[in-house]
Write a protein that holds these residues in place. Structure first.
Motif, PDB file in Angstrom:
ATOM      1  N   CYS A  89     -29.619 -87.644 -50.868  1.00 37.01           N
ATOM      2  CA  CYS A  89     -30.625 -88.445 -50.652  1.00 37.01           C
ATOM      3  C   CYS A  89     -31.417 -87.390 -49.364  1.00 37.01           C
ATOM      4  CB  CYS A  89     -30.143 -89.852 -50.279  1.00 37.01           C
ATOM      5  SG  CYS A  89     -29.423 -90.539 -51.344  1.00 37.01           S
ATOM      6  N   GLY A  90     -30.740 -86.776 -48.640  1.00 39.32           N
ATOM      7  CA  GLY A  90     -30.988 -86.332 -47.170  1.00 39.32           C
ATOM      8  C   GLY A  90     -32.448 -85.149 -47.720  1.00 39.32           C
ATOM      9  N   LEU A  91     -31.506 -83.765 -48.936  1.00 38.21           N
ATOM     10  CA  LEU A  91     -32.495 -83.844 -49.312  1.00 38.21           C
ATOM     11  C   LEU A  91     -33.839 -84.271 -49.790  1.00 38.21           C
ATOM     12  CD1 LEU A  91     -29.963 -81.089 -51.440  1.00 38.21           C
ATOM     13  CD2 LEU A  91     -31.661 -80.382 -49.412  1.00 38.21           C
ATOM     14  N   ALA A  92     -33.631 -84.886 -50.541  1.00 39.28           N
ATOM     15  CA  ALA A  92     -34.834 -86.178 -50.846  1.00 39.28           C
ATOM     16  C   ALA A  92     -35.706 -85.678 -49.531  1.00 39.28           C
ATOM     17  CB  ALA A  92     -34.657 -87.252 -52.076  1.00 39.28           C
ATOM     18  N   LEU A  93     -35.208 -86.720 -48.984  1.00 39.19           N
ATOM     19  CA  LEU A  93     -35.904 -87.167 -47.685  1.00 39.19           C
ATOM     20  C   LEU A  93     -37.171 -86.592 -46.977  1.00 39.19           C
ATOM     21  CD1 LEU A  93     -36.443 -89.840 -45.487  1.00 39.19           C
ATOM     22  CD2 LEU A  93     -34.357 -89.487 -44.560  1.00 39.19           C
ATOM     23  N   ALA A  94     -36.488 -85.269 -46.580  1.00 39.41           N
ATOM     24  CA  ALA A  94     -36.449 -83.466 -45.917  1.00 39.41           C
ATOM     25  C   ALA A  94     -38.125 -83.000 -47.277  1.00 39.41           C
ATOM     26  CB  ALA A  94     -35.991 -82.532 -46.245  1.00 39.41           C
ATOM     27  N   ILE A  95     -37.662 -83.427 -48.729  1.00 44.33           N
ATOM     28  CA  ILE A  95     -38.986 -82.998 -49.041  1.00 44.33           C
ATOM     29  C   ILE A  95     -40.371 -84.072 -49.016  1.00 44.33           C
ATOM     30  CG2 ILE A  95     -39.976 -82.249 -51.805  1.00 44.33           C
ATOM     31  CD1 ILE A  95     -36.652 -81.478 -52.020  1.00 44.33           C
ATOM     32  N   ILE A 140     -39.980 -93.272 -48.747  1.00 49.82           N
ATOM     33  CA  ILE A 140     -39.184 -92.988 -47.562  1.00 49.82           C
ATOM     34  C   ILE A 140     -38.645 -93.942 -48.185  1.00 49.82           C
ATOM     35  CG2 ILE A 140     -39.183 -92.960 -45.504  1.00 49.82           C
ATOM     36  CD1 ILE A 140     -41.475 -90.877 -45.449  1.00 49.82           C
ATOM     37  N   ILE A 141     -38.873 -95.153 -47.780  1.00 45.98           N
ATOM     38  CA  ILE A 141     -38.104 -96.593 -48.339  1.00 45.98           C
ATOM     39  C   ILE A 141     -37.477 -96.601 -49.422  1.00 45.98           C
ATOM     40  CG2 ILE A 141     -38.108 -98.771 -48.047  1.00 45.98           C
ATOM     41  CD1 ILE A 141     -40.773 -99.161 -46.643  1.00 45.98           C
ATOM     42  N   ASN A 142     -37.478 -96.723 -50.596  1.00 40.79           N
ATOM     43  CA  ASN A 142     -37.038 -96.217 -51.882  1.00 40.79           C
ATOM     44  C   ASN A 142     -36.023 -95.494 -50.873  1.00 40.79           C
ATOM     45  OD1 ASN A 142     -36.462 -97.081 -54.306  1.00 40.79           O
ATOM     46  ND2 ASN A 142     -38.017 -95.759 -55.144  1.00 40.79           N
ATOM     47  N   ILE A 143     -35.908 -94.365 -50.892  1.00 36.97           N
ATOM     48  CA  ILE A 143     -34.751 -92.999 -50.725  1.00 36.97           C
ATOM     49  C   ILE A 143     -33.411 -93.637 -49.517  1.00 36.97           C
ATOM     50  CG2 ILE A 143     -34.156 -90.780 -49.280  1.00 36.97           C
ATOM     51  CD1 ILE A 143     -36.766 -89.627 -50.561  1.00 36.97           C
ATOM     52  N   ILE A 144     -33.952 -94.509 -48.595  1.00 40.36           N
ATOM     53  CA  ILE A 144     -33.188 -95.137 -47.930  1.00 40.36           C
ATOM     54  C   ILE A 144     -32.369 -95.816 -47.948  1.00 40.36           C
ATOM     55  CG2 ILE A 144     -33.399 -96.141 -45.729  1.00 40.36           C
ATOM     56  CD1 ILE A 144     -35.152 -94.602 -44.159  1.00 40.36           C
ATOM     57  N   PHE A 145     -32.954 -96.771 -48.666  1.00 44.98           N
ATOM     58  CA  PHE A 145     -32.423 -98.005 -49.268  1.00 44.98           C
ATOM     59  C   PHE A 145     -31.573 -97.620 -50.271  1.00 44.98           C
ATOM     60  CE2 PHE A 145     -35.237-101.728 -47.533  1.00 44.98           C
ATOM     61  CZ  PHE A 145     -34.281-102.141 -47.954  1.00 44.98           C
ATOM     62  N   PHE A 146     -31.934 -96.417 -51.140  1.00 42.66           N
ATOM     63  CA  PHE A 146     -30.917 -96.293 -52.609  1.00 42.66           C
ATOM     64  C   PHE A 146     -29.679 -95.316 -51.697  1.00 42.66           C
ATOM     65  CE2 PHE A 146     -33.884 -97.649 -54.992  1.00 42.66           C
ATOM     66  CZ  PHE A 146     -33.262 -97.537 -56.400  1.00 42.66           C
ATOM     67  N   CYS A 147     -29.801 -94.755 -50.978  1.00 49.92           N
ATOM     68  CA  CYS A 147     -29.216 -93.930 -49.887  1.00 49.92           C
ATOM     69  C   CYS A 147     -28.096 -95.282 -49.766  1.00 49.92           C
ATOM     70  CB  CYS A 147     -29.773 -93.187 -48.748  1.00 49.92           C
ATOM     71  SG  CYS A 147     -27.987 -92.033 -47.969  1.00 49.92           S
ATOM     72  N   ALA A 148     -28.388 -95.531 -48.785  1.00 53.37           N
ATOM     73  CA  ALA A 148     -27.537 -97.141 -48.298  1.00 53.37           C
ATOM     74  C   ALA A 148     -26.931 -97.959 -49.654  1.00 53.37           C
ATOM     75  CB  ALA A 148     -28.252 -98.356 -47.673  1.00 53.37           C
ATOM     76  N   ILE A 149     -27.468 -97.812 -50.598  1.00 54.81           N
ATOM     77  CA  ILE A 149     -26.533 -98.259 -51.829  1.00 54.81           C
ATOM     78  C   ILE A 149     -25.876 -98.417 -52.004  1.00 54.81           C
ATOM     79  CG2 ILE A 149     -27.195 -99.594 -54.043  1.00 54.81           C
ATOM     80  CD1 ILE A 149     -30.522-100.515 -52.924  1.00 54.81           C
ATOM     81  N   TYR A 150     -26.061 -96.865 -52.908  1.00 56.48           N
ATOM     82  CA  TYR A 150     -24.485 -95.750 -53.520  1.00 56.48           C
ATOM     83  C   TYR A 150     -23.911 -95.475 -52.599  1.00 56.48           C
ATOM     84  CZ  TYR A 150     -27.429 -95.746 -57.851  1.00 56.48           C
ATOM     85  OH  TYR A 150     -27.492 -96.446 -59.315  1.00 56.48           O
ATOM     86  N   TYR A 151     -24.625 -95.172 -50.919  1.00 57.47           N
ATOM     87  CA  TYR A 151     -22.899 -94.693 -49.877  1.00 57.47           C
ATOM     88  C   TYR A 151     -21.850 -95.880 -50.168  1.00 57.47           C
ATOM     89  CZ  TYR A 151     -20.623 -92.925 -46.033  1.00 57.47           C
ATOM     90  OH  TYR A 151     -19.631 -92.565 -45.425  1.00 57.47           O
ATOM     91  N   LYS A 152     -22.128 -97.244 -50.389  1.00 56.41           N
ATOM     92  CA  LYS A 152     -22.087 -98.043 -50.068  1.00 56.41           C
ATOM     93  C   LYS A 152     -20.943 -98.514 -51.654  1.00 56.41           C
ATOM     94  CE  LYS A 152     -21.345-102.625 -48.193  1.00 56.41           C
ATOM     95  NZ  LYS A 152     -20.160-102.697 -47.781  1.00 56.41           N
ATOM     96  N   ALA A 153     -21.638 -98.078 -52.616  1.00 54.02           N
ATOM     97  CA  ALA A 153     -20.906 -98.269 -53.826  1.00 54.02           C
ATOM     98  C   ALA A 153     -20.057 -97.386 -54.383  1.00 54.02           C
ATOM     99  CB  ALA A 153     -22.209 -98.058 -55.304  1.00 54.02           C
TER     100      ALA A 153
END
Length: 210
Positions: free
Chosen positions: A97-103, A70-83
């Motif tokens: 990331c939303g789908l991955a987090l939901a799963i 869960i932590i991984n998904i949140i961080f990577f979502c923030a990183i790529y969204y900003k990138a």
């Protein structure tokens, strides 16, 4: 002491390499790379904790792995969204990331078991995002030395790590226990190489675009 155990220890503590690079180059990093650096601090602490739990007599560390996904998904979502600089890519980041987090949250009901579905879903999301980022990077109109870009090395490490390990996380439950050591060998090797690439990413200085 077996070679496999030594390799596992090296793999676990190789997570300190990007942390050291982050601390060393902290003042020269931009905001996005600092977010990436914070992620590796968290990641290194979790890896060491998971390793120590066995020494503390806690045999099932699966709940901690679920939380880290869960932590991984949140961080990577923030990183790529900003990138990403394109609106479509930003929306794709949120969707994947939303789908991955939901799963991941759905399969928390199996929190005592290895998070195969969660790791598979997040790996697919990160592989796709890394490919899209490479497309964005290689199609920029401005001249830039991509090999001097921290995000280039970070993205390369993400693609390398998850592209190889996705097969391990997808099939681990179907692999006989006596044969799993060789698959964890592959995972440990890729983890060490990825951490070296992440370290290079955090040692890069922000480059001016001309």
């Amino acid at each position: 002491m077996s070679f496999g155990y030594i390799l596992e220890i090296i793999s676990t503590y190789s997570g300190l390499l990007p942390v050291a690079a982050f601390i060393y180059n902290f003042r020269r990093l931009d905001r996005l790379m600092k977010i990436i650096g914070v992620f590796f601090v968290v990641s290194a602490l979790v890896d060491i904790l998971l390793n120590q739990l066995i020494n503390w007599g806690i045999k099932n560390n699966m709940p901690f792995i679920h939380v880290f996904v869960i932590i991984n998904i949140i961080f990577f979502c923030a990183i790529y969204y900003k990138a990403f600089s394109v609106a479509f890519a930003k929306k794709l980041t949120l969707i994947l990331c939303g789908l991955a987090l939901a799963i991941t949250l759905f399969f928390l009901r199996h929190i005592q078991e290895y998070p195969t579905e969660a790791n598979t879903a997040s790996s697919i999301a990160f592989i796709l995002l890394s490919l899209v980022y490479f497309y964005q990077l290689l199609n920029r109109q401005e001249f830039v030395h991509i090999e001097k870009q921290g995000l280039f090395w970070f993205n390369a490490a993400v693609l390398f790590y998850f592209s190889i390990n996705i097969f391990v996380v997808m099939l681990i439950d179907r692999i006989p226990v006596p044969e799993r050591a060789q698959y964890f060998f592959i995972q440990n090797i890729t983890n060490i190489i990825a951490n070296l690439l992440f370290s290079i990413a955090l040692l890069c200085r922000p480059q001016k675009i001309t």
